[in-house]
Every structure is written in C-alpha cells, then in structure tokens.
Design a protein around this motif. Structure first.
Motif, PDB file in Angstrom:
ATOM      1  N   UNK A 224       0.926   4.336 -11.828  1.00 51.66           N
ATOM      2  CA  UNK A 224       1.618   3.240 -11.157  1.00 51.66           C
ATOM      3  C   UNK A 224       0.686   2.109 -10.741  1.00 51.66           C
ATOM      4  N   UNK A 225      -0.525   2.092 -11.288  1.00 53.49           N
ATOM      5  CA  UNK A 225      -1.470   1.063 -10.851  1.00 53.49           C
ATOM      6  C   UNK A 225      -0.997  -0.342 -11.211  1.00 53.49           C
ATOM      7  N   UNK A 226      -0.205  -0.479 -12.258  1.00 54.38           N
ATOM      8  CA  UNK A 226       0.299  -1.793 -12.641  1.00 54.38           C
ATOM      9  C   UNK A 226       1.740  -2.026 -12.246  1.00 54.38           C
ATOM     10  N   UNK A 227       2.244  -1.207 -11.322  1.00 57.44           N
ATOM     11  CA  UNK A 227       3.652  -1.315 -10.931  1.00 57.44           C
ATOM     12  C   UNK A 227       3.912  -2.617 -10.169  1.00 57.44           C
ATOM     13  N   UNK A 228       5.060  -3.226 -10.412  1.00 59.02           N
ATOM     14  CA  UNK A 228       5.431  -4.486  -9.764  1.00 59.02           C
ATOM     15  C   UNK A 228       5.392  -4.356  -8.242  1.00 59.02           C
ATOM     16  N   UNK A 229       4.875  -5.369  -7.588  1.00 59.81           N
ATOM     17  CA  UNK A 229       4.843  -5.383  -6.124  1.00 59.81           C
ATOM     18  C   UNK A 229       6.262  -5.628  -5.604  1.00 59.81           C
ATOM     19  N   UNK A 230       6.829  -4.618  -4.987  1.00 52.71           N
ATOM     20  CA  UNK A 230       8.190  -4.713  -4.473  1.00 52.71           C
ATOM     21  C   UNK A 230       8.225  -4.796  -2.950  1.00 52.71           C
ATOM     22  N   UNK A 231       7.090  -5.043  -2.342  1.00 52.80           N
ATOM     23  CA  UNK A 231       7.065  -5.144  -0.886  1.00 52.80           C
ATOM     24  C   UNK A 231       7.924  -6.324  -0.446  1.00 52.80           C
ATOM     25  N   UNK A 232       8.717  -6.118   0.561  1.00 52.86           N
ATOM     26  CA  UNK A 232       9.590  -7.175   1.040  1.00 52.86           C
ATOM     27  C   UNK A 232      10.933  -7.232   0.339  1.00 52.86           C
ATOM     28  N   UNK A 233      11.156  -6.328  -0.619  1.00 57.18           N
ATOM     29  CA  UNK A 233      12.442  -6.292  -1.324  1.00 57.18           C
ATOM     30  C   UNK A 233      13.187  -5.021  -0.929  1.00 57.18           C
ATOM     31  N   UNK A 234      14.391  -5.191  -0.427  1.00 60.04           N
ATOM     32  CA  UNK A 234      15.241  -4.048  -0.091  1.00 60.04           C
ATOM     33  C   UNK A 234      16.112  -3.723  -1.302  1.00 60.04           C
ATOM     34  N   UNK A 235      16.174  -2.447  -1.655  1.00 58.88           N
ATOM     35  CA  UNK A 235      17.009  -2.009  -2.766  1.00 58.88           C
ATOM     36  C   UNK A 235      18.160  -1.155  -2.242  1.00 58.88           C
ATOM     37  N   UNK A 236      19.347  -1.488  -2.694  1.00 58.29           N
ATOM     38  CA  UNK A 236      20.546  -0.725  -2.350  1.00 58.29           C
ATOM     39  C   UNK A 236      21.225  -0.319  -3.651  1.00 58.29           C
ATOM     40  N   UNK A 237      21.474   0.963  -3.803  1.00 62.48           N
ATOM     41  CA  UNK A 237      22.241   1.448  -4.952  1.00 62.48           C
ATOM     42  C   UNK A 237      23.700   1.558  -4.532  1.00 62.48           C
ATOM     43  N   UNK A 238      24.559   0.834  -5.241  1.00 61.88           N
ATOM     44  CA  UNK A 238      25.998   0.883  -4.972  1.00 61.88           C
ATOM     45  C   UNK A 238      26.628   1.855  -5.959  1.00 61.88           C
ATOM     46  N   UNK A 239      26.925   3.053  -5.478  1.00 58.64           N
ATOM     47  CA  UNK A 239      27.444   4.086  -6.368  1.00 58.64           C
ATOM     48  C   UNK A 239      28.208   5.117  -5.560  1.00 58.64           C
ATOM     49  N   UNK A 240      29.255   5.662  -6.167  1.00 58.57           N
ATOM     50  CA  UNK A 240      30.018   6.714  -5.506  1.00 58.57           C
ATOM     51  C   UNK A 240      29.759   8.083  -6.131  1.00 58.57           C
TER      52      UNK A 240
END
Length: 399
Positions: A189-205
């Motif tokens: 994961x050394x080249x993984x996108x910087x996602x700091x500051x991004x909230x992720x919500x999965x909309x699924x039932x």
C-alpha cells in the motif's frame, strides 16, 4: 390583515421502473397526472439508477473513461455536488461538504458485460477509478452505492485502481478478477491514494459477510454466471484475500482454515459480501461506514425538510414484491414519511404484496399499471401514459 392559506404539496418520491422509466421520469409523469402542487424527489437505494436519481435532484453528472468489468474502457458517470451547495431540492443543507455519489453499477455492473457473464475474471477496477477521479476533484465525502455488480473480486480491482499492489510469490501484480486472488502473497500500500479528509459511506442494504454459505461467492456468484466449481474457486480466492490483508496490514479479517472457512472482523462484518465483496474492500481499505441505502440517500437529498409540509407522499418502483419489503426504496420512503405523520401511497408496474403487507410497510394503498392494462408488454411500452392515468385516480381518491 389578510391571511393566506398554506397550500400543501404532494411529495412524489419514486424509484425507477426498471427497464421502462427512470425515477425522474416516474416522478414527472405522476406529477403531470395529479394536476396539483407537487415536489418531485426521485430516489434510489444505492443500486442501479442511483446516479440518475441524485443528478435529477440537483447534483452534476461527471463522466469519465474507466476500466469496465472485462478490462475494456467504458464511459461511466458519478454525481457531484461542490461544497456549499444545498444537498437537495429542500434548499437547506444540513451538510454541504463536497460530495460524490459513485454507483458501482455504472463502471462495474452486469450491464457493462457485452458478451455475457465472466464470473472469474470480471473486475471492480472501474469503480476505484471513479473514486480516484472524485478524490482528485476535491471530494470530502464519497457515497458508494453497491448493487448490480458484475464481479466477485472482493473489491480487489477497486483497491488496485487506488494504488494498492496485489502481488504474487514472484512479486508480480495480479491480473483482473476474483480467481486471481488465489495467487496473492502480499499487499503493498505504499503507493495508495491519500484519502485523509475523505469520508466514505457505503449505501447498501446487503448484510452478507464476505465468506461462507451466506458470503459473496456462495450467494451472489451464481447470479453472475458462476458454476458450482467457480463458486469454490472464488470462495478460496476471497478467503486468501482476507487472510493476506489480515497478515500484512493487521485488518480484523482473520480467516480460520478448516472444512468451512470462517471470517471474523472485517471479512465477517455485515455488508462485507455486498457487490461481490466490494463491501469488504470498502471497509478494509477505505475505512467506510455501511449505512442502509435508501435511508442515507433520503437524508442526503433533504427528504426530511420536504415531507414536513406535504399532505401526501407518493412512492413506488417497478414491482412491489417481497424484495420491496427488504429495505427497498418504497419502504424506506414510507418509514421516513411516517415519522412526519404523512400518509403514503405507491405506484408500481405490478404488485404481488397484499394490502396487509403494504400496511405493515407503512403504505396505505398501491396503484399498479396492471390495474389499467393487463398486458405486461404494453405496461412496459406505455408506462408513462399509464402512470398519468394512475395519478389521476390517486388524485380522485386521495386529494
């Protein structure tokens, strides 16, 4: 001093009629038939049609070229709302962060398979590419709608698109598809996108775990063309993915290998098996929160503000059946309207639910196209005109 009466509106909040009309088209036709003041709020539950519904409520459509489930390029869209704009037609945002709504079916859905199912090789990579584009655009919150997936790759393709390297014993990158995960040895994961500051919500039932008899391969693999042998291959591959992720990154998804693989933590979390295991990758790599699809999207679009001054809510979808009762859009709308004390009726193409079942779901009555036209083919072809006639019937009965 002269007093003016407040004119209450009818809130028209349907899902799509699959194969016939989008949610926005359903709302428009119902409004035309009612001939009273209405507010149109097309809705979705996170599955196919979510981007269309959100765009109809004021978001902007962003279209980019991404990797389709077969590895070939496709043009796919997500919905975008910049920071500071209202969340929906209500005009009073409770949360105005820059938001992207990414629908997995847009890039990685079954409808993107031109030549039939590819259960072992289909990839979710395009969904990750949509997410990456939204991050570059400045998204502070990304809502990921899961449904209609073509792949059973555990979300590996999505993670690869965001910079994760899934490596075999020779240090080479794995190719596309769930079956490839059997060869996984290490995740970099050394080249993984910087996602700091991004909230992720999965909309699924969907509440299935990643593995086991109720997991992604066993339950949903056959729907994507997987044979019994394919299911066994995919189960072993997803188990390997969860095990390596645990060993190399400390994820709470440890797998105990015995006659029946069992998963704990992330792999065993409700929803980890959604969309061929994309739910697992969303939890493990995006640190997402899984929320009921329709409930979250209603909040995002400002349903609570719009229903306050409504005298009636009209919802619906193509078929009111047992699946509707499992957290689909009409039930979510009815439950949200009940909190405001507003009655709800539904429109549909056909219905197989009894009056008692509808009442339990909070829907007072259902009006079906088949009430007017018994021929299903004509119902599909003439859905718009028939909906206007149904709406006129609702107006006569209820308004």
């Amino acid at each position: 001093m002269q007093e003016f009466a407040v004119v209450q509106h009818v809130l028209v909040a349907p899902d799509k009629f699959k194969g016939s009309l989008t949610a926005a088209e359903v709302a428009s036709r119902v409004s035309a038939g009612l001939r009273v003041p209405t507010v149109e709020l097309p809705v979705a539950d996170g599955g196919d049609g979510t981007v269309d519904a959100v765009v109809a409520c004021g978001f902007t459509r962003v279209t980019v070229e991404v990797t389709g489930p077969t590895g070939l390029p496709v043009a796919a869209s997500y919905a975008w709302r910049p920071a500071g704009l209202p969340a929906g037609p209500s005009g009073s945002p409770t949360d105005s962060r820059a938001t992207a709504v990414v629908e997995l079916a847009e890039a990685s859905g079954l409808r993107r398979l031109p030549g039939g199912h590819e259960p072992l090789t289909a990839t979710s990579r395009g969904t990750g590419e949509l997410i990456a584009d939204a991050v570059r655009r400045g998204a502070q919150r990304i809502v990921l709608g899961l449904g209609g997936s073509a792949s059973t790759d555990g979300g590996a393709g999505m993670a690869q698109a965001l910079g994760a390297r899934l490596l075999d014993a020779d240090g080479d990158d794995l190719g596309h598809g769930g079956a490839e995960l059997r060869r996984l040895e290490r995740i970099d994961l050394t080249g993984f996108t910087d996602l700091s500051g991004v909230e992720f919500v999965v909309a699924s039932d969907v509440d299935n775990p990643l593995l086991g008899p109720h997991g992604a391969a066993a339950v949903y693999g056959p729907q994507k063309g997987a044979t019994p042998e394919d299911v066994r291959v995919l189960e072993a591959a997803l188990s390997r993915f969860a095990a390596v992720a645990t060993q190399t990154h400390g994820l709470l998804g440890a797998v105990e290998h015995d006659d029946t693989p069992r998963a704990m933590g992330v792999a065993g979390a409700p929803g980890a098996g959604a969309a061929g295991g994309v739910g697992f990758a969303a939890l493990a790599f995006l640190h997402a929160e899984i929320r009921p699809g329709i409930d979250y999207l209603l909040d995002l679009l400002g349903f609570g503000d719009l229903v306050k001054d409504a005298r009636l809510v009209i919802t619906g979808e193509g078929s009111l059946d047992e699946q509707t009762l499992r957290g689909k859009a009409p039930v979510g709308v009815a439950q949200a309207a009940a909190k405001a004390g507003v009655p709800v009726v539904a429109v549909c193409g056909r219905r197989s639910l009894s009056d008692a079942e509808l009442a339990t779901a909070g829907i007072e009555a259902a009006y079906a196209l088949t009430d007017l036209e018994p021929d299903p083919d004509r119902c599909m072809a003439e859905a718009g005109a028939l909906l206007e006639r149904l709406a006129a019937r609702i107006a006569a009965d209820r308004l």
